[in-house]
Scaffold this motif. Structure first.
Motif, short mmCIF file in Angstrom:
data_model
loop_
_atom_site.label_atom_id
_atom_site.label_comp_id
_atom_site.label_asym_id
_atom_site.label_seq_id
_atom_site.Cartn_x
_atom_site.Cartn_y
_atom_site.Cartn_z
N ASN A 59 0.82 -1.22 0.00
CA ASN A 59 0.00 0.00 0.00
C ASN A 59 0.85 1.26 0.00
O ASN A 59 0.44 2.30 -0.54
N VAL A 60 2.03 1.19 0.60
CA VAL A 60 2.85 2.40 0.75
C VAL A 60 3.30 2.95 -0.60
O VAL A 60 3.48 4.16 -0.76
N PHE A 61 3.47 2.08 -1.60
CA PHE A 61 3.81 2.57 -2.94
C PHE A 61 2.83 3.65 -3.40
O PHE A 61 3.22 4.73 -3.84
N VAL A 62 1.55 3.32 -3.31
CA VAL A 62 0.51 4.22 -3.82
C VAL A 62 0.22 5.35 -2.83
O VAL A 62 0.00 6.49 -3.23
N TRP A 63 0.23 5.04 -1.54
CA TRP A 63 -0.06 6.08 -0.56
C TRP A 63 0.93 7.24 -0.68
O TRP A 63 0.53 8.41 -0.62
N ASN A 64 2.20 6.93 -0.85
CA ASN A 64 3.18 8.01 -0.99
C ASN A 64 3.03 8.72 -2.33
O ASN A 64 3.27 9.92 -2.44
N GLN A 65 2.64 7.98 -3.36
CA GLN A 65 2.37 8.62 -4.65
C GLN A 65 1.25 9.65 -4.51
O GLN A 65 1.24 10.67 -5.19
N LEU A 66 0.32 9.37 -3.59
CA LEU A 66 -0.79 10.28 -3.35
C LEU A 66 -0.42 11.42 -2.39
O LEU A 66 -1.27 12.23 -2.04
N GLY A 67 0.84 11.44 -1.96
CA GLY A 67 1.30 12.53 -1.12
C GLY A 67 1.21 12.30 0.38
O GLY A 67 1.34 13.25 1.16
N ALA A 68 1.02 11.06 0.80
CA ALA A 68 0.82 10.81 2.23
C ALA A 68 2.11 10.91 3.03
O ALA A 68 2.10 11.27 4.20
N ASP A 69 3.26 10.54 2.46
CA ASP A 69 4.56 10.55 3.13
C ASP A 69 4.54 9.67 4.38
O ASP A 69 4.61 10.15 5.52
N VAL A 70 4.41 8.36 4.18
CA VAL A 70 4.39 7.38 5.26
C VAL A 70 5.50 6.36 5.04
O VAL A 70 6.05 6.24 3.93
N ARG A 71 5.83 5.62 6.11
CA ARG A 71 6.89 4.63 6.03
C ARG A 71 6.50 3.36 6.79
O ARG A 71 5.79 3.42 7.79
N ILE A 72 7.00 2.23 6.30
CA ILE A 72 6.90 0.97 7.04
C ILE A 72 8.00 0.97 8.08
O ILE A 72 9.18 1.20 7.76
N VAL A 73 7.65 0.70 9.35
CA VAL A 73 8.66 0.72 10.40
C VAL A 73 8.86 -0.65 11.04
O VAL A 73 9.81 -0.83 11.81
N ALA A 74 8.00 -1.61 10.72
CA ALA A 74 8.15 -2.97 11.27
C ALA A 74 7.31 -3.92 10.44
O ALA A 74 6.35 -3.51 9.77
N GLN A 75 7.67 -5.19 10.50
CA GLN A 75 6.90 -6.25 9.83
C GLN A 75 6.37 -7.19 10.89
O GLN A 75 7.15 -7.75 11.67
N VAL A 76 5.05 -7.36 10.95
CA VAL A 76 4.44 -8.10 12.05
C VAL A 76 3.89 -9.47 11.64
O VAL A 76 3.21 -10.12 12.43
N GLU A 77 4.15 -9.88 10.44
CA GLU A 77 3.90 -11.24 9.97
C GLU A 77 5.09 -11.65 9.11
O GLU A 77 5.61 -10.84 8.35
N ARG A 78 5.53 -12.90 9.23
CA ARG A 78 6.58 -13.35 8.33
C ARG A 78 6.06 -13.35 6.90
O ARG A 78 6.75 -12.97 5.97
N THR A 79 4.83 -13.84 6.75
CA THR A 79 4.12 -13.75 5.48
C THR A 79 2.64 -13.69 5.80
O THR A 79 2.23 -13.98 6.92
N THR A 80 1.85 -13.25 4.84
CA THR A 80 0.40 -13.33 4.98
C THR A 80 -0.07 -14.53 4.16
O THR A 80 0.18 -14.59 2.95
N SER A 81 -0.70 -15.48 4.82
CA SER A 81 -1.20 -16.66 4.11
C SER A 81 -2.44 -16.25 3.31
O SER A 81 -3.47 -15.91 3.88
N LEU A 82 -2.32 -16.30 1.99
CA LEU A 82 -3.40 -15.85 1.12
C LEU A 82 -3.76 -16.94 0.12
O LEU A 82 -2.87 -17.61 -0.42
N ALA A 83 -5.04 -17.09 -0.14
CA ALA A 83 -5.51 -18.03 -1.16
C ALA A 83 -6.69 -17.41 -1.88
O ALA A 83 -7.42 -16.57 -1.33
N VAL A 84 -6.87 -17.81 -3.13
CA VAL A 84 -8.02 -17.37 -3.91
C VAL A 84 -9.20 -18.27 -3.57
O VAL A 84 -9.11 -19.50 -3.67
#
Length: 281
Positions: A59-84
């Protein structure tokens, strides 16, 4: 010290910190609210209604493109388990031609994963923005959408509702990064101190999980509302540290390049990630 955050699903370190009383011991009053969408998270960060959000790091790619100026400061999951997951009459990705695929936001987040999976399968679908993971499951159950990406604990609720699991995003993308803590890049000294204290608590919770057995960890998550099988998955994908995985960020860059979605003027990972708060610990 008080901190307000918006989450889709509370991450494991937060639940462990609450269970062990680590937040109270650190003098932290954390207000955690469930968000309906990443757009709501962005609005809350920009308006000052939230101090942090737990969200897909893409999300940060687009949020900063929109002028939000935010940063990721930590990762709280090793991965997100996702399935279709899809309606029962659709049994494979090829069956999603012309389907309505529910996403949170078309241009960012887990939609990038979904768009890549379908593109690789030669499938053209209509992407419908409906909101966060709960909203996407509701859209699938009510027939407002034909397919979506889901993770714990909503994936198991989908299976109980008779929906069909078509493919695992993690099997296709082993380096898929988990969610991150995202904050405003410009903060007051007090906000920085509070965020540092909060990350210190999450780091202590991560350390505490290493002394817990898998069964005990899964039971803890069940007590916080996770179905038993989803609890086991969420515990298995918990972080071993809060450090942001550079390989995961690299995968997001790669997927965006293939979809021609690198934002104009992208300044590299320094525009996404700030490790200074963790370095204070």
């Amino acid at each position: 010290m008080s901190l307000r955050q918006l989450v889709f699903v509370p991450p494991v370190p937060l639940l462990v910190a609450e269970e062990l009383g680590l937040l109270a011991a650190a003098g932290l009053d954390v207000e955690t609210r469930r968000t309906r969408s990443s757009a709501e998270q962005l609005d809350a960060l920009r308006s000052g209604d939230a101090d942090a959000v737990v969200t897909a790091m893409d999300n940060v790619f687009v949020w900063n493109q929109l002028g939000a100026d935010v940063r990721i400061v930590a990762q709280v999951e090793r991965t997100t388990s996702l399935a279709v997951y899809a309606a029962p009459e659709r049994r494979a990705l090829a069956d999603l031609h012309g389907a309505r695929f529910a996403v949170d936001a078309y241009a960012n987040g887990f939609a990038i994963i979904a768009r890549t999976l379908l593109a690789r399968a030669g499938v053209e679908a209509t992407f419908v923005e409906v909101g966060g993971v709960t909203e996407r499951l509701d859209a699938l159950v009510t027939g407002a959408a034909d397919a979506t990406l889901l993770g714990p604990p909503l994936d198991k609720l989908a299976e109980r509702a008779g929906l069909v699991r078509l493919t695992s995003a993690n099997e296709v993308f082993p380096a898929l990064p988990g969610q991150g803590v995202v904050v405003r890049a410009t903060r007051s000294a007090q906000e920085t101190a509070t965020l540092t204290a909060y990350l210190a608590v999450l780091a202590a919770a991560v350390t505490a999980t290493e002394a817990m057995g898998d069964d005990d960890g899964a039971v803890l998550l069940e007590q916080h509302g996770f179905p038993s099988d989803a609890a086991a998955t969420a515990w298995r994908t918990r972080p071993r540290s809060l450090a942001v995985d550079p390989g995961g960020l690299g995968l997001l860059e790669e997927l965006r390049e293939h979809l021609d979605l690198i934002p104009p003027g992208y300044a590299g990972r320094a525009a996404l990630h700030d490790g200074a708060l963790l370095a204070r610990l």
